[in-house]
Enzyme design. Structure first.
Site, PDB file in Angstrom:
ATOM      1  CG  ASP A 306      34.510  -2.846  11.192  1.00 53.42           C
ATOM      2  OD1 ASP A 306      35.027  -1.712  11.129  1.00 53.42           O
ATOM      3  OD2 ASP A 306      34.273  -3.423  12.270  1.00 53.42           O
ATOM      4  NE  ARG A 379      37.762  -4.114   9.539  1.00 55.10           N
ATOM      5  CZ  ARG A 379      37.562  -5.340  10.022  1.00 55.10           C
ATOM      6  NH1 ARG A 379      37.446  -6.364   9.197  1.00 55.10           N
ATOM      7  NH2 ARG A 379      37.491  -5.548  11.322  1.00 55.10           N
TER       8      ARG A 379
END
Length: 427
Positions: A306, A379
Site C-alpha cells: 500500500d 493513494r
C-alpha cells in the site's frame, strides 16, 4: 465526487509538525466485522471515519446488526447476524470490505449480494470466490465468476487447507472468517507471510488460531464481544513520513506498529532518512536527509504494497536509480498502481520506466509542478500531494481528489497545517 481537484501551491518549506492520522482502516474493517459476528455488546474506539469502513458498517447493518454512535466518538455494536441481508451490500471502493464480507456471507445460511463502485467492480474477486466455493458456498459473479457483483448462498461449509497463490491478507482473512462457520479447522498457507491483523484480532476475540510460518489455522466457533481500540493508520502516516524524509520533520503518534505494518520505515531508513520509533506509544519521528536509491522487491513487497506509490515519490527525490520489482499485486488495486504511479511521477518530470512487476525511478533534486490524474485512486492522489509540497516550486493540481474521502477525509487540513500550503479543493 472523485472528479474533485486539489490545487497545491508550493511553499518551499517542506513539512514540519505533529500529525495524528485517522484510525487504521484495515483494523477498522475487522473490528466492525468481529463486533457484528459476536452476539452481545461490543465497543469500538478510534474507528476510521473514511468511506470504506463506513460502507462495511452499512453492509453489516443489513444483517440486523445495530450500531450506536456515542457522544465521545465510541461506537457501540449490538452484534449477531439476525437475518438475511435486507438489501444489496454496497462496499463502495473498499477491496478489504468486500473480501472480508464475502467470508462472512459464505458462513451465513442465507443469500447475499455484494457490489461496489465502478472501480471496485473491476477488481479480481475470483481469488476469494475460489476458496469459498471449495468450502461449499455457492458463489456467482460476472466475467466467469471473477468480478463483482458477487451473489453468495452461504452455510454448510467444510474446513479446508487452502494454498493461496497470492500473498494477500484480504484473501487470508476472507477464508479465516468463513472458517469460523465451517465444520472443521480451516488452514491458509501463503507464499509469503502477510499482515496479521485478522489472526491477532480473532485471538483477542476468543477464537482458536494457530500461526506457524506461512500457515494459519482457525477452528470453528463463535467469537466473543469485546472492546476494540483502533490505533492510528501507518499506511496513512507513510505520506507524512515520506514528505518529512524529503523535506522537513514530523512526529506521528499513536500508530499501529504490528507485524507487517511498519515495513515502509525500514525502506526509508535504507534510503538514509532519520527514523525514530517509540514502541510503547506507537510514535514515529522522521526527519530529512540526503536520500539514496535502493532496491525494493521479493518478499519485502507484501508488507509495503500500500505504501509503494508514496515510497516511489521518495525514490524520485533520492540520489541514483531505484528499482521496484515483484509488485504484480499493484496492477489490481483501486487503479493499476504501477501505471498510475509511473504516470504521476512522469507528470512531475521524473524519469520513470514501467515494468510488468514494478518500475525504475531515476531520482532528481527538484520536481516540476504537475497536473496529475489520480485515476480515482486515493493513494496516488495523496502521494502526488506529497510530491507537490516536498519538491516543487510552483502550483500543482491533482484530479480525482474525491477518492481520498474513502480513507483520509481530513488529509487536506493536515496538509495545510504541516506545510503551510494554501491547498484548496474545487470541482
Amino acid at each position: 465526487m472523485h472528479e474533485q481537484t486539489l490545487s497545491v501551491p508550493a511553499t518551499g518549506g517542506g513539512v514540519k509538525g505533529t500529525v495524528r492520522v485517522p484510525g487504521d482502516k484495515s483494523v477498522s474493517h475487522r473490528a466492525l466485522v468481529l463486533a457484528a459476528l459476536a452476539p452481545g455488546r461490543s465497543t469500538i474506539e478510534g474507528l476510521s471515519r473514511g468511506e470504506d469502513p463506513t460502507h462495511t458498517r452499512g453492509a453489516l447493518a443489513h444483517f440486523g446488526v445495530e450500531f450506536l454512535d456515542e457522544a465521545d466518538g465510541t461506537v457501540t455494536v449490538h452484534g449477531g447476524l439476525r437475518h438475511e441481508p435486507v438489501d444489496v451490500l454496497d462496499c463502495g471502493n473498499a477491496g478489504t470490505g468486500i473480501r472480508l464480507l464475502a467470508g462472512v456471507c459464505a458462513g451465513f445460511d442465507g443469500l447475499s449480494v455484494l457490489t461496489g463502485d465502478r472501480y471496485l467492480r473491476r477488481r479480481p474477486m475470483d481469488r476469494v470466490a475460489d476458496p469459498l466455493r471449495r468450502m461449499g458456498a455457492r458463489v456467482d459473479a460476472r466475467a466467469g465468476g471473477s468480478l463483482a457483483p458477487l451473489v453468495i448462498r452461504g452455510g454448510g461449509l467444510n474446513g479446508l487447507t487452502y494454498h493461496s497463490p497470492t500473498a494477500s491478507a484480504q484473501v487470508k482473512s476472507c477464508v479465516l472468517l468463513a472458517g469460523l462457520a465451517a465444520s472443521g479447522p480451516t488452514t491458509v498457507v501463503e507464499p509469503h507471510p502477510t499482515r496479521r491483523h485478522t489472526e491477532e484480532m480473532l485471538t483477542a476475540a476468543g477464537a482458536r488460531v494457530q500461526v506457524e510460518g506461512t500457515s494459519v489455522t482457525v477452528h470453528p466457533g463463535p467469537v466473543a464481544p469485546m472492546a476494540h481500540t483502533v490505533p492510528g493508520d501507518p499506511s496513512q502516516s507513510a505520506f507524512w513520513a515520506v514528505a518529512a524524509a524529503l523535506a522537513g520533520e514530523v512526529e506521528l503518534p499513536g500508530l499501529y506498529l504490528g507485524y507487517g505494518r511498519s515495513d515502509y520505515l525500514n525502506v526509508l531508513r535504507r534510503m538514509g532518512a532519520t527514523v525514530q520509533v517509540e514502541e510503547s506509544t506507537g510514535t514515529v519521528r522522521v526527519s530529512a536527509a540526503r536520500l539514496r536509491a535502493v532496491q525494493i522487491g521479493g518478499e519485502e513487497v507484501p508488507g509495503i504494497v500500500d505504501e509503494i506509490p508514496v515510497l516511489a515519490v521518495a525514490a524520485a527525490g533520492a540520489q541514483g536509480t531505484t528499482v521496484i520489482s515483484g509488485a504484480h499485486e499493484l496492477r489490481v488495486k483501486e487503479s493499476d498502481r504501477v501505471a498510475s504511479t509511473v504516470a504521476m511521477l512522469r507528470a512531475f518530470g521524473v524519469e520513470t520506466e514501467e515494468r510488468p512487476d514494478g518500475m525504475v525511478v531515476h531520482g532528481r533534486e527538484e520536481f516540476s509542478p504537475a497536473a496529475v490524474d489520480s485515476a480515482g485512486d486515493h493513494r496516488i492522489a495523496m502521494a502526488a500531494a506529497v510530491a507537490a509540497v516536498a519538491r516543487t516550486s510552483g502550483l500543482s493540481t491533482i484530479t480525482g481528489w474525491g477518492s481520498v474521502a474513502t480513507s483520509y477525509p481530513g488529509f487536506v487540513e493536515d496538509l495545510r497545517t504541516v506545510s503551510g500550503a494554501a491547498a484548496s479543493v474545487g470541482a
